[in-house]
Write a protein that holds these residues in place. Sequence first.
Motif, PDB file in Angstrom:
ATOM      1  N   GLY A   3      50.694  23.309  37.951  1.00 49.37           N
ATOM      2  CA  GLY A   3      50.886  23.705  36.641  1.00 49.37           C
ATOM      3  C   GLY A   3      51.156  25.458  36.865  1.00 49.37           C
ATOM      4  O   GLY A   3      51.413  26.017  37.457  1.00 49.37           O
ATOM      5  N   VAL A   4      51.357  25.976  35.726  1.00 45.94           N
ATOM      6  CA  VAL A   4      51.421  27.472  35.479  1.00 45.94           C
ATOM      7  C   VAL A   4      50.991  28.163  35.824  1.00 45.94           C
ATOM      8  O   VAL A   4      51.070  29.395  36.492  1.00 45.94           O
ATOM      9  CB  VAL A   4      51.914  27.388  34.149  1.00 45.94           C
ATOM     10  N   ALA A   5      49.397  27.989  36.333  1.00 49.48           N
ATOM     11  CA  ALA A   5      48.363  28.724  36.521  1.00 49.48           C
ATOM     12  C   ALA A   5      47.632  28.464  37.443  1.00 49.48           C
ATOM     13  O   ALA A   5      46.796  28.049  38.113  1.00 49.48           O
ATOM     14  CB  ALA A   5      47.236  29.230  35.206  1.00 49.48           C
ATOM     15  N   ASP A   6      48.560  26.666  38.024  1.00 50.70           N
ATOM     16  CA  ASP A   6      47.757  26.177  39.316  1.00 50.70           C
ATOM     17  C   ASP A   6      46.247  25.774  38.497  1.00 50.70           C
ATOM     18  O   ASP A   6      44.992  25.809  39.750  1.00 50.70           O
ATOM     19  CB  ASP A   6      47.840  26.491  40.640  1.00 50.70           C
ATOM     20  N   ILE A   7      46.491  25.451  37.507  1.00 48.38           N
ATOM     21  CA  ILE A   7      44.942  24.892  37.173  1.00 48.38           C
ATOM     22  C   ILE A   7      43.978  25.730  36.993  1.00 48.38           C
ATOM     23  O   ILE A   7      43.178  25.086  38.102  1.00 48.38           O
ATOM     24  CB  ILE A   7      44.961  23.382  37.561  1.00 48.38           C
ATOM     25  N   GLY A   8      44.143  26.193  37.032  1.00 49.14           N
ATOM     26  CA  GLY A   8      42.650  26.768  36.843  1.00 49.14           C
ATOM     27  C   GLY A   8      42.815  28.695  38.238  1.00 49.14           C
ATOM     28  O   GLY A   8      42.367  29.541  38.310  1.00 49.14           O
ATOM     29  N   THR A   9      43.698  28.114  38.651  1.00 46.33           N
ATOM     30  CA  THR A   9      43.688  29.183  40.471  1.00 46.33           C
ATOM     31  C   THR A   9      43.978  30.617  40.034  1.00 46.33           C
ATOM     32  O   THR A   9      42.963  31.075  40.386  1.00 46.33           O
ATOM     33  CB  THR A   9      44.421  28.740  41.349  1.00 46.33           C
ATOM     34  N   PHE A  10      44.895  30.612  39.248  1.00 45.94           N
ATOM     35  CA  PHE A  10      45.463  31.622  38.492  1.00 45.94           C
ATOM     36  C   PHE A  10      44.899  31.893  37.145  1.00 45.94           C
ATOM     37  O   PHE A  10      44.615  31.202  36.510  1.00 45.94           O
ATOM     38  CB  PHE A  10      46.668  32.309  38.998  1.00 45.94           C
ATOM     39  N   SER A  11      45.187  33.050  36.376  1.00 48.90           N
ATOM     40  CA  SER A  11      45.342  33.185  35.227  1.00 48.90           C
ATOM     41  C   SER A  11      45.957  32.624  34.075  1.00 48.90           C
ATOM     42  O   SER A  11      46.645  33.224  34.536  1.00 48.90           O
ATOM     43  CB  SER A  11      44.838  35.540  35.236  1.00 48.90           C
ATOM     44  N   ASP A  12      45.546  32.535  32.929  1.00 49.91           N
ATOM     45  CA  ASP A  12      46.005  32.039  31.862  1.00 49.91           C
ATOM     46  C   ASP A  12      46.750  32.730  31.292  1.00 49.91           C
ATOM     47  O   ASP A  12      47.974  32.880  30.679  1.00 49.91           O
ATOM     48  CB  ASP A  12      45.610  31.531  31.256  1.00 49.91           C
ATOM     49  N   ASP A  13      46.712  34.526  31.693  1.00 47.45           N
ATOM     50  CA  ASP A  13      47.139  35.571  31.227  1.00 47.45           C
ATOM     51  C   ASP A  13      48.348  35.909  31.978  1.00 47.45           C
ATOM     52  O   ASP A  13      48.197  35.552  32.931  1.00 47.45           O
ATOM     53  CB  ASP A  13      46.163  37.330  30.947  1.00 47.45           C
ATOM     54  N   ALA A  14      49.879  36.079  31.078  1.00 46.72           N
ATOM     55  CA  ALA A  14      50.656  36.283  32.750  1.00 46.72           C
ATOM     56  C   ALA A  14      50.858  37.626  32.825  1.00 46.72           C
ATOM     57  O   ALA A  14      51.060  37.204  34.538  1.00 46.72           O
ATOM     58  CB  ALA A  14      52.026  36.344  31.447  1.00 46.72           C
ATOM     59  N   ASP A  15      50.551  38.698  33.073  1.00 44.68           N
ATOM     60  CA  ASP A  15      50.233  40.078  33.257  1.00 44.68           C
ATOM     61  C   ASP A  15      49.308  39.448  34.367  1.00 44.68           C
ATOM     62  O   ASP A  15      49.827  39.574  35.523  1.00 44.68           O
ATOM     63  CB  ASP A  15      49.989  40.260  32.775  1.00 44.68           C
ATOM     64  N   VAL A  16      48.162  39.002  34.070  1.00 45.13           N
ATOM     65  CA  VAL A  16      47.214  39.376  35.324  1.00 45.13           C
ATOM     66  C   VAL A  16      47.461  37.900  36.056  1.00 45.13           C
ATOM     67  O   VAL A  16      47.529  38.540  37.370  1.00 45.13           O
ATOM     68  CB  VAL A  16      45.387  38.408  34.661  1.00 45.13           C
ATOM     69  N   ARG A  17      48.144  36.924  36.206  1.00 44.97           N
ATOM     70  CA  ARG A  17      48.252  35.860  36.897  1.00 44.97           C
ATOM     71  C   ARG A  17      49.791  35.995  37.789  1.00 44.97           C
ATOM     72  O   ARG A  17      49.711  36.271  38.689  1.00 44.97           O
ATOM     73  CB  ARG A  17      49.487  34.327  36.054  1.00 44.97           C
ATOM     74  N   SER A  18      50.651  37.427  37.248  1.00 44.43           N
ATOM     75  CA  SER A  18      51.964  37.457  38.250  1.00 44.43           C
ATOM     76  C   SER A  18      51.290  38.338  39.239  1.00 44.43           C
ATOM     77  O   SER A  18      51.633  38.530  40.374  1.00 44.43           O
ATOM     78  CB  SER A  18      52.345  38.947  37.360  1.00 44.43           C
ATOM     79  N   GLN A  19      49.911  39.285  38.499  1.00 43.77           N
ATOM     80  CA  GLN A  19      49.256  40.268  40.175  1.00 43.77           C
ATOM     81  C   GLN A  19      48.933  39.548  40.558  1.00 43.77           C
ATOM     82  O   GLN A  19      48.671  39.958  42.172  1.00 43.77           O
ATOM     83  CB  GLN A  19      48.351  41.113  39.459  1.00 43.77           C
ATOM     84  N   GLN A  20      48.171  38.316  40.578  1.00 43.97           N
ATOM     85  CA  GLN A  20      47.224  37.169  41.341  1.00 43.97           C
ATOM     86  C   GLN A  20      48.235  36.882  42.443  1.00 43.97           C
ATOM     87  O   GLN A  20      47.864  36.537  43.583  1.00 43.97           O
ATOM     88  CB  GLN A  20      45.967  36.276  40.507  1.00 43.97           C
ATOM     89  N   ARG A  21      49.422  35.556  42.030  1.00 41.81           N
ATOM     90  CA  ARG A  21      50.213  35.758  42.691  1.00 41.81           C
ATOM     91  C   ARG A  21      51.101  36.636  44.247  1.00 41.81           C
ATOM     92  O   ARG A  21      51.249  36.335  44.870  1.00 41.81           O
ATOM     93  CB  ARG A  21      51.290  34.916  42.123  1.00 41.81           C
ATOM     94  N   ASP A  22      51.423  37.658  43.239  1.00 43.99           N
ATOM     95  CA  ASP A  22      51.497  38.570  44.166  1.00 43.99           C
ATOM     96  C   ASP A  22      50.524  38.528  45.653  1.00 43.99           C
ATOM     97  O   ASP A  22      51.163  39.270  46.593  1.00 43.99           O
ATOM     98  CB  ASP A  22      51.877  39.764  43.460  1.00 43.99           C
ATOM     99  N   TYR A  23      49.075  38.959  44.938  1.00 41.25           N
ATOM    100  CA  TYR A  23      48.587  39.428  45.512  1.00 41.25           C
ATOM    101  C   TYR A  23      48.370  37.968  46.650  1.00 41.25           C
ATOM    102  O   TYR A  23      47.936  37.864  48.138  1.00 41.25           O
ATOM    103  CB  TYR A  23      46.850  39.220  45.271  1.00 41.25           C
ATOM    104  N   ALA A  24      48.468  36.748  46.016  1.00 41.92           N
ATOM    105  CA  ALA A  24      48.108  35.695  47.145  1.00 41.92           C
ATOM    106  C   ALA A  24      49.536  35.504  47.815  1.00 41.92           C
ATOM    107  O   ALA A  24      49.309  35.622  49.059  1.00 41.92           O
ATOM    108  CB  ALA A  24      48.090  34.075  46.672  1.00 41.92           C
TER     109      ALA A  24
END
Length: 505
Positions: free
Chosen positions: A276-297
Amino acid sequence: MKKMSVYGATACGVAFASAALALTGSSREVSRSSVSVAPPATAPDADGSRTMAAQGVASAVTVGSFLPSSSDFPNPERGFYRWISPGFLDQWTQSDATDAYNNGYRILYARISLEDYKNVDTLPANLIARLNTGFSYARSAGIKLVVRFVYNYPSSETDLSAGDAPLARIKSHIGQLSPLLRNNADVIAFLQAGFVGVWGEWHTSKNGFDDNAPGASNWAEVKDALLAALPDDRFVQFRYPRHLMAWVPAANLPTVASAIQGKFRYGFHNDCFLSGVADIGTFSDDADVRSQQRDYADRLGDVGPVGGETCDTTWSTSNVRRTACADILGEGAKYNFTYLNISYWRPEFHDRWEANGCMPDVRRRMGYRLALKGASHPSAASRGGAFSVNLSIQNDGWARLYNEHPVQIVLQNLGTNSAVRIATTGADARSWTPSSQPSAATVNGVVPSNLPVGQYRVLIALVDARLPNDVRYAIRFANENDPNANQYWDTALGAFNLGTTISIS
């Protein structure tokens, strides 16, 4: 994009000649009783040199090439995993452990259920005894485990009603389990944080763990207890980047070299990878926060182990699954995946990778994949004297090696086939990161003073730091046997024969 830099190493700076020495009379079966281990070399000379000239050697033996392999060699601590059967470690059997090894698995997922003790302060001795037996089955079989402790494990993706334990009891149980973990760290590949929430996945806790407060002290107290319970050469993997970012901000993530030196021990497991876009809650539903979390991962995978599984997304029509070969090959490399569940969730993911032809590449590249590209060493050395082997190694996998596997030089007598293992200094296989270019490494050893004079084959081994005498835990290089150059993987020694000899006088 996957980062291709090699920390602490440059592209191969060693020139390798194009010819290899062909040898005769080699034996690939050597009993363990004929192998001895010599201590590592001392530090380099004052001027930093361990050159062949400084060793009094006039010539060098060089190997300019090794045959690459497209095979999926089973190797420790990487690849697809299957669950232990029956499903909890204290119920496990030796036959299942042995069957897993015989079917090519080197890493298995082991749940440990504490459901009967969520309201009990003291864990019973018979539970600890059964868990010790379970770990012994892994050791006997030659495999390692990804371990998770859980207080509940509902069978439905949507049943989130089961409870865990309060913080004080979790910490008490972790403390009681520390001797068990330390005594069996040799067969623990990675520990998933577990304990908190549904499935031990750090969400939906019934005991005061707020999903929206990742920096709260109760999360950190469990983290600290887990890191203290394990020896400092083992990683703990956490479920969510939001927690990891609260403890180790992106600006504080180390380089590979400093991670090894400082014993960085944080990892990540994504149990809804590609789901899923946020991998079912793994990352944030907020697009900007999710981008930061994916970069961190992405960055975390360079220094800490990443694993997990895909998951069932059929219950939600809004999930946009990423099921193409380009998705698994691209994101597997991007996030440095070391292991994945082989069976969950097959219909939407694995079966499509099989149908679209990329599963062999996924199998080969998951985790590390170390291939010899070239080697050189002196043609002669003296008993009690230092010598070096120069190596060119390329990692074609998605990830680096995270647990220590020291480099050994193995010298095998041409006449008797007896062998000696020489511990080395100068190189750490954990620093060989994924790259399109090889890494140059020089390993330094000392010839045992009592080694019989004669001609010796030269082999290279990557042994397990905690199980150095068990060749099943040695890492196989991704090279084919080459009869013309007398290069081959020696199963009995757990080492690769370079196809060269050295004269010991």
